[in-house]
Motif scaffolding. Structure first.
Motif: not given
Lengths: 159, 159
Positions: B99-103, B58-60, B66-67, B108-115
């Motif tokens: 495992d799949k979800q963790k990756a 549900n965090m997605l 995404g969905e 996705e989180m790595d893509r978010v810019k700090a601000e």
């Protein structure tokens, strides 16, 4: 509200909510329930309560709020496993300490200015802090919040 | 590193560390152990694992990633208590999803810019967010981190 204030509120709110959850649970548990093991062969409720108090007591020197208030609790509740130390405080005594400590921590935390939460905690040197500025006072609150949540998940099994 | 970057690192590091703790524990537990109740009459390990996956799924949408990927897990692991739904995925299937979800979450989180972490999450309106800027994306990470710690404290009783 600027970014600094927003971030401080974010983390302090989570600490407060986690303390409130644990506090509400403790009030629902009887002294007899606290004497039980959270699961067969695991820590007793009273040990978990003493452990949380001892860990939170150590936040005082880390956050530069002064000396520990309950240094005698370190040995039975941090350095020793459950049932290794014969004499430990009663559930009644630990509950009284928990309440007093909760109020004391809140008073001290309320006094810290937003920007000062980004200062280093006392366990990191100035040199290391220059390289790792995330090792600040807020990080102490954050790690103790997840620690508190972890043990609250165990204490709830006593219900 | 500015204050914004420091704060993002602080919270994402705590999420990563909590995920790592839980992940390490899951690897230590056998499928048979996951079928056991964490304490007598309490949730089974497999239910706790499914619950964590469903909550993290549900965090997605909340973070605009995404969905949901596993909407079928909401009913058995969030809307229903343990043992209420007859057919649930096996421990082996849930481990593969974990495992799949963790990756996927990490990518996705790595893509978010700090601000951008300070932007609102999708469950808060623009109007409310203007008044309550702490209801941002980082807050989703923070609340899910304490939730994860809470249930990791229970899963460890299976060891």
């Amino acid at each position: 509200m600027n970014t600094t204030q927003t971030m401080v509120k974010l983390i302090l709110d989570r600490w407060e909510a986690s303390m409130h959850n644990c506090d509400t649970l403790l009030k629902e548990l009887s002294d007899d329930q606290l004497q039980q093991e959270a699961a067969p062969g695991k820590n007793r409720g009273i040990y978990l309560l003493g452990h949380l108090i001892a860990v939170h007591d150590n936040m005082l020197p880390l956050l530069n709020f002064g000396e520990k208030q309950y240094p005698d609790l370190t040995k039975p509740f941090i350095e020793s496993p459950d049932k290794a130390v014969g004499e430990i405080p009663s559930a009644r005594e630990l509950r009284a300490i928990w309440d007093k400590q909760k109020a004391h921590l809140k008073t001290e935390m309320d006094r810290v200015k937003a920007e000062d939460w980004f200062g280093r905690h006392t366990a990191v040197s100035e040199e290391d802090f220059a390289k790792e500025p995330h090792r600040n006072k807020l990080n102490i609150i954050l790690t103790r919040t997840t620690h508190l949540a972890y043990h609250t998940g165990q204490l709830i099994y006593l219900k």
